[in-house]
Design a protein around this motif. Structure first.
Motif, PDB file in Angstrom:
ATOM      1  N   SER A 177       0.188  -1.264   0.124  1.00  0.00           N
ATOM      2  CA  SER A 177       0.084   0.409  -0.187  1.00  0.00           C
ATOM      3  C   SER A 177       0.878   1.017  -0.237  1.00  0.00           C
ATOM      4  N   ARG A 178       0.614   2.343  -1.128  1.00  0.00           N
ATOM      5  CA  ARG A 178       1.289   3.403  -0.591  1.00  0.00           C
ATOM      6  C   ARG A 178       0.307   4.886  -0.135  1.00  0.00           C
ATOM      7  N   ARG A 179      -0.747   4.601  -0.129  1.00  0.00           N
ATOM      8  CA  ARG A 179      -1.452   5.179   1.551  1.00  0.00           C
ATOM      9  C   ARG A 179      -0.831   5.837   2.691  1.00  0.00           C
TER      10      ARG A 179
END
Length: 310
Positions: free
Chosen positions: A55-57
Motif C-alpha cells: 500500500s502506498r497510503r
C-alpha cells in the motif's frame, strides 16, 4: 486470502529467468530495467505473496484527527451508538469538534464507528374481517380510464371513468362507465347497483374522496348526496382509514387486473364504445373467471350457489 494477480506471476517469472540467465538478459527479454529486477529480487523471500504491491497510503497526514479528537469521538459514540452521521456531528460540534461532516464520515468509516441502526419494526397486518354472506359489505371505487386507450379525435383529451363495486363475500362485481366523477354520478351508480345485486345490501365501503364524503372539507358535518342516498336505502356507509387503500384491497386489486386483461389490449372510439366493451368484459371475463380465494370458483358461481342454498 488475497488472490494471486497477473503482475505477481510476471514478477516471479522475471526473477526465475534472472536467476538462470542474469539480470541483464532478463531486462532485455522482459523489456524492463535492471533496477526493477533488483528491487523485486530483494523483496522476494520465497512465497509469491511477497511480490504483491504494498500500500502506498501514507501513515500520517498533517490534517489527521488528533488524539483528543479521537477520544472525544470514541467516548461520544459509546454513549450514542445509534446516532446518525449528522446528529452525531452536531453533538460533537457542541463539544468543540471543528471538522467537516465528510471528514467525520471518512474517520468513522475507517475506524468502524458508523452507527448501528436498529431494524425498523415490521408491519404485521391484522387479519381482515371475513364476510358471512353476499351483500354484507360491498367495496366501491373509481378507476380513471388510461388516456392511451382513447383513439378517436372526438374523445382524445376527454376523461372516462369506470365505477366499480365488488362484493367482499362472493367477489361478484358490478361496473359502469361514466363521463363524470362526482357525488351525483356515484348516487346514480348506487341506484343501479341496488337494482343489479340480487340480495339486500347492508354496507358500502369507500375511501375518503369528496365524491363519497365531506370528512376532510370545510363542510365535514354535512353528508354528501351519495351518503344521503345510502341512508334512504337503509345502507350503512363505512369509510376506510385515510391513506390506506389496502383496506379497499379487493376493488383495488380488481382495477389492477383490469389494466392487465382489459385496458392493455383494448381501444375506445367513443364513450358508448367504452361502455359497451366494459360491460362485455366484466360479464364475460371477470365474473366468470375462477379465483383461488373462492376455491377456484368464479364469482358468479359462488353467488349462484348461495342463492340456491336459501
Amino acid at each position: 486470502m488475497a488472490p494471486i494477480t497477473q503482475d505477481m506471476r510476471y514478477r516471479l517469472s522475471l526473477i526465475n529467468y534472472a536467476e538462470k540467465h542474469g539480470v541483464t538478459k532478463a531486462a532485455v527479454k522482459y523489456k524492463t530495467n535492471r533496477q526493477y529486477i533488483y528491487r523485486w529480487k530483494r523483496r522476494f523471500d520465497g512465497p509469491i505473496a511477497s511480490l504483491r504491491e504494498l500500500s502506498r497510503r501514507p501513515h500520517h497526514h498533517p490534517n489527521q484527527h488528533s488524539p483528543s479528537e479521537i477520544k472525544l469521538i470514541s467516548d461520544l459514540r459509546r454513549r450514542n451508538p445509534d446516532a446518525g452521521l449528522v446528529v452525531f456531528w452536531v453533538k460533537l460540534r457542541q463539544r468543540g469538534y471543528s471538522r467537516s461532516i465528510p471528514g467525520l464520515y471518512r474517520f468513522l468509516k475507517k475506524k468502524g464507528f458508523m452507527a448501528v441502526h436498529p431494524p425498523n419494526p415490521k408491519y404485521i397486518p391484522k387479519p381482515y374481517e371475513q364476510m358471512d354472506h353476499p351483500g354484507q359489505r360491498i367495496q366501491i371505487d373509481v378507476k380513471f380510464v388510461p388516456s392511451v386507450c382513447l383513439k378517436n379525435s372526438k374523445v382524445i383529451g376527454k376523461h372516462f371513468f369506470q365505477y366499480t363495486a365488488i362484493d367482499e363475500f362472493s367477489r361478484w362485481r358490478f361496473v359502469e362507465a361514466f363521463e363524470e366523477h362526482n357525488t351525483y354520478s356515484f348516487t346514480q351508480f348506487a341506484d343501479h347497483l341496488v337494482k343489479a345485486f340480487p340480495l339486500p345490501i347492508e354496507c358500502i365501503q369507500t375511501d375518503n374522496g369528496t365524491e363519497f364524503t365531506n370528512r376532510f372539507t370545510i363542510h365535514h358535518d354535512k353528508p354528501t348526496l351519495f351518503q344521503r342516498h345510502l341512508t334512504e336505502h337503509g345502507i350503512r356507509h363505512k369509510l376506510i382509514k385515510p391513506f390506506t387503500p389496502r383496506h379497499n384491497g379487493k376493488v383495488e386489486r380488481s382495477h389492477r387486473k383490469d389494466n392487465e386483461r382489459f385496458y392493455a389490449t383494448h381501444s375506445f372510439y367513443s364513450f358508448e364504445d367504452f361502455a359497451r366493451q366494459l360491460k362485455i368484459y366484466n360479464g364475460r371475463d371477470y365474473d366468470h373467471f375462477p379465483m383461488r380465494p373462492l376455491a377456484w370458483k368464479s364469482p358468479k358461481q359462488v353467488l349462484d350457489d348461495y342463492l340456491l342454498s336459501l
